[in-house]
Design an enzyme around this catalytic site. Structure first.
Site, mmCIF file in Angstrom:
data_model
loop_
_atom_site.group_PDB
_atom_site.id
_atom_site.type_symbol
_atom_site.label_atom_id
_atom_site.label_comp_id
_atom_site.label_asym_id
_atom_site.label_seq_id
_atom_site.Cartn_x
_atom_site.Cartn_y
_atom_site.Cartn_z
ATOM 1 N N LYS A 80 27.096 -29.938 19.552
ATOM 2 C CA LYS A 80 25.721 -29.583 19.898
ATOM 3 C C LYS A 80 24.800 -30.782 19.759
ATOM 4 O O LYS A 80 23.836 -30.918 20.502
ATOM 5 C CB LYS A 80 25.238 -28.434 19.008
ATOM 6 C CG LYS A 80 25.744 -27.087 19.501
ATOM 7 C CD LYS A 80 25.086 -25.940 18.757
ATOM 8 C CE LYS A 80 25.895 -25.559 17.554
ATOM 9 N NZ LYS A 80 25.480 -24.327 16.899
ATOM 10 N N ARG B 243 39.895 -25.877 16.973
ATOM 11 C CA ARG B 243 38.783 -25.858 17.927
ATOM 12 C C ARG B 243 39.295 -26.041 19.345
ATOM 13 O O ARG B 243 40.327 -26.659 19.559
ATOM 14 C CB ARG B 243 37.851 -27.040 17.687
ATOM 15 C CG ARG B 243 37.176 -27.105 16.399
ATOM 16 C CD ARG B 243 36.422 -28.419 16.292
ATOM 17 N NE ARG B 243 35.134 -28.339 16.953
ATOM 18 C CZ ARG B 243 34.064 -27.775 16.402
ATOM 19 N NH1 ARG B 243 34.120 -27.275 15.196
ATOM 20 N NH2 ARG B 243 32.922 -27.728 17.052
ATOM 21 N N GLU C 98 25.058 -21.019 14.378
ATOM 22 C CA GLU C 98 23.794 -21.522 13.848
ATOM 23 C C GLU C 98 22.856 -21.661 15.045
ATOM 24 O O GLU C 98 23.224 -22.299 16.040
ATOM 25 C CB GLU C 98 24.005 -22.877 13.180
ATOM 26 C CG GLU C 98 22.713 -23.379 12.588
ATOM 27 C CD GLU C 98 22.828 -24.699 11.846
ATOM 28 O OE1 GLU C 98 23.945 -25.242 11.720
ATOM 29 O OE2 GLU C 98 21.771 -25.177 11.395
#
Ligand code: ATP
Ligand code: MG
Length: 570
Positions: A274, A264, A39
């Site tokens: 983020k 992850r 994104e």
């Protein structure tokens, strides 16, 4: 055995490879098509590197394709700045996408699929407000309740959805929901919203749309439209997989990618979301997204990490379904190994102390031919000037050294790297502060090259530069950004856990003249100090600024050991 398998022998195996091998063997898939779907709401970090290496790496190994797709369905947080940096980072890491796509390319098609869902009575416009929606959704232990709008007619839904698109309603007035099962034990299947109204400017589609698809809805359909075979994502999407499949099954698409989840990458002593990284930037806790202390790819790059070392790190960390946290020290080991191999050696004195070699002829200059790498003769040699006045590290001299101090002391002899033995016979102090200001030494002309013909030994070897043949440089020493291993854990405010000493700027360092024209991003080992990289942005021709990438040894491990030893002895 060419043709029997697409897997090269060297590639490390993991469960995703095994799945792909099976799919190719059974004929479920005939090729491998993956995608990396960021994104564009921030800069990429080392966690993304793992996903990039995995997706692009699989495509390369199986002679398939990997697309870069911007998952740009939330206009409020996205920006072209991020789109550009993400492309730069992927290329820098060493990967090239097959096609570049944007989820926003598919907005019209996604709208048509939504209309199809409505026609199939599998989607409806819901007019509950967000509080009501939440209340109706139920909890992990109690079933949800059906929305009073769930049984709107197809015709009414089609009209409302069209008017949503036309901008006839305020944000939040309606959402389009998939009609699945409010009693499902999986909350993601309790009639999830698939479209919402957002009157926001989109960085690509401008004001063309005021309804935007939700991630879960857009993602599976984008995968399908691109012919993705294996849609690899992180474990938090495992519970979303039934929705991914439901949408494709309900629309009876001919292509049905399979979603596969892996754990992850987490790293200690840093933060990786983020949102938190953005906070560090916005609150000016760091100098920007590319601050060399940041775990962003831009930060790591500016710090001096090589793409090879990051790829090596991602490969060695492996691909599993188990949650784990990797030590920062391991990332540092990977870059240290790479730089040890590739970085030419050089000498730079960070905190200079003047040394006058009294028996060296005034005005004389020798050009020493010094190898650029101790084990790689093909890297050649460089000229290093030696003269009467040299500079050594302040920390390499002690007036009254303890027994285990093997460097220079009054009356002691040491070796100057690639040059001569010197012995100190006088210390000059600053008359006011009393600090050591200058040393008077003598050298032994028979020890040129670093050994004495009479066989006498010295314990220490120091780096040095000639005062008149060195340049002043700025060196930035970086340390960990946080003081604690898991910043933000246990509801702590991660911003209060920052290491106040994570950056030290030394302005009066002196480096070999050969470094004057070192180009931005070139990397060196400064003998006995660590690996350094010429700052991309702040260096000027003739005035390089050096960032310390990593020390020569893992000083943190040593510290940890010492404190462990200490606690053992207490
Ligand atoms: P963050 O949680 O840091 O904000 P994100 O997951 O929202 O990151 P995306 O832009 O959606 O960021 O991520 C793009 C891809 O990178 C996704 O497929 C995501 O699963 C993967 N990814 C993100 N963070 C990690 C990580 N720490 N380890 C491995 N893959 C990751
Ligand atoms: Mg995300």
């Amino acid at each position: 055995m060419i043709g029997s398998t697409n897997t090269p022998a060297a590639a490390p195996s993991h469960f995703i490879r095994q799945r792909i091998d099976d799919d190719l063997k059974t004929g479920k898939n005939h090729s491998v098509v993956t995608r990396f779907p960021p994104e564009p709401n921030g800069y990429l970090h080392i966690g993304h590197a793992k996903s990039i290496c995995l997706n692009f790496g699989l495509a390369t190994d199986y002679h398939g394709k990997c697309n870069l797709r911007f998952d740009d369905t939330n206009p409020v947080k996205e920006d072209v700045e991020y789109v550009e940096s993400i492309q730069e980072d992927v290329l820098w890491l060493g990967f090239q996408w097959h096609s570049l796509y944007y989820a926003s390319d598919y907005f019209e098609k996604l709208y048509e699929f939504a209309v199809e869902l409505i026609q199939k009575e599998k989607a409806y416009v819901c007019s509950l407000n967000s509080d009501e929606m939440r209340e109706y959704r139920g909890t992990l232990t109690t079933a949800g309740r059906e929305s009073p709008y769930r049984d709107r007619s197809v015709q009414e839904n089609l009209e409302l959805f069209q008017r949503m698109r036309q901008g006839k309603f305020e944000e939040g007035a309606h959402v389009l929901r998939a009609r699945i099962d409010m009693a499902s034990s999986n909350v993601n299947l309790r009639d999830p919203a698939i479209y919402r109204i957002r009157k926001a400017h989109h960085h690509r589609t401008g004001n063309q749309w005021c309804i935007y698809p939700m991630y879960d809805y857009a993602h599976c359909l984008s995968d399908m439209l691109e012919g993705i075979t294996h849609s690899i994502c992180t474990l938090e999407f495992e519970d979303h997989r039934p929705l991914y499949d439901w949408i494709l099954d309900t629309l009876k698409t001919t292509v049905h990618p399979q979603q596969i989840e892996f754990s992850r990458l987490n790293l200690d002593y840093t933060v990786m979301s983020k949102r938190k990284l953005l906070q560090l930037v916005q609150e000016k806790k760091v100098l920007g997204w590319d601050d060399p202390r940041m775990p962003t790819l831009q930060g790591l790059r500016r710090r001096g990490f090589t793409p090879e070392s990051l790829r090596d790190f991602c490969e060695r960390v492996g691909v599993t379904k188990k949650e784990s946290c990797i030590e920062m020290g391991f990332l540092e080991t990977c870059v240290r190994e790479d730089l040890d191999r590739i970085a030419p050696r050089s000498m730079c004195v960070l905190n200079p102390l003047r040394v006058v070699i009294e028996n060296y002829p005034e005005g004389e200059v020798e050009e020493l031919e010094v190898p650029n790498h101790p084990n790689r003769p093909e890297m050649g040699t460089r000229k290093v000037e030696f003269s009467r006045v040299i500079l050594i590290e302040q920390g390499d001299f002690m007036e009254n050294p303890p027994p285990k101090f093997f460097r220079l002391g009054l009356g002691r002899e040491v070796r100057l790297r690639s040059a001569y033995f010197i012995r100190c016979h006088q210390v000059i102090h600053d008359p006011i502060t009393g600090q050591v200001q200058e040393l008077r030494c003598t050298y032994d002309s028979a020890t040129r090259g670093g050994s004495a013909p009479d066989g006498r030994k010295v314990k220490g070897t120091l780096h040095w530069v000639s005062e008149a043949h060195s340049i002043q440089v700025e060196v930035r020493l970086y340390d960990r950004l946080f003081n604690v291993q898991f910043p933000g854990a246990g509801d702590q405010d991660f911003l209060t856990q920052m290491n106040p000493n994570s950056l030290e700027i030394l302005k009066n360092c002196r480096a070999e003249k050969s470094l004057t024209q070192a180009p931005p991003e070139s990397r060196f080992q400064f003998e006995r100090q660590g690996y350094f990289c010429v700052d991309r942005w702040d260096s000027r021709p003739g005035h390089p600024v050096f960032n310390r990438t990593v020390t020569l040894k893992d000083s943190w491990a040593k510290e940890k050991n010492t404190s462990r030893n200490q606690s053992l002895t207490i």
